[in-house]
Structures are given as structure tokens and as C-alpha cells.
Scaffold this motif. Structure first.
Motif: not given
Length: 62
Positions: A6-9, A23-33, A53-54
Motif C-alpha cells: 500500500y502507498c505509505p502517503h 479512503r481506502k489506500p492505493q495498492i501499488l503492487a503485489y508481492v509474491e516470493d 519502498i524498502d
């Protein structure tokens, strides 16, 4: 299983506004493995800011 990033901002904004304006935070990407180190930059369309994102937070390396 896919874990969303999720977007930290957007999350920070939600902590400062009243409950009815959240509001629902924006999903920036999905992490898989994910394995590795470093920083990835994403652009949030909702808040129009760059989010750095670290990878170590989501990495399977330990």
C-alpha cells in the motif's frame, strides 16, 4: 499468496483525517516470493507522489 504493498502517503493521510473522510489506500503492487535488498520507487496515482519502498520489509530472506 500475494501480499499487497500500500502507498505509505495514503495511509499517513488516513491517520490525520476524520473517520467519515477516510479512503481506502492505493495498492501499488503485489508481492509474491520477493528475495533481495534495495529500494523500489512506485508512483501513486491517487495522491500523486513517489513512494520509496524498502524490499527488506517484504523479502523472504532472513
Amino acid at each position: 499468496m500475494k501480499q499487497p504493498i500500500y502507498c505509505p502517503h495514503c495511509i499517513e493521510r488516513n491517520e490525520r483525517v476524520p473517520k467519515e473522510d477516510k479512503r481506502k489506500p492505493q495498492i501499488l503492487a503485489y508481492v509474491e516470493d520477493v528475495v533481495g535488498r534495495g529500494v523500489i520507487e512506485f508512483w501513486c496515482k491517487k495522491c500523486r507522489k513517489t513512494a520509496r519502498i524498502d524490499i527488506r520489509e517484504y523479502s523472504l530472506d532472513q
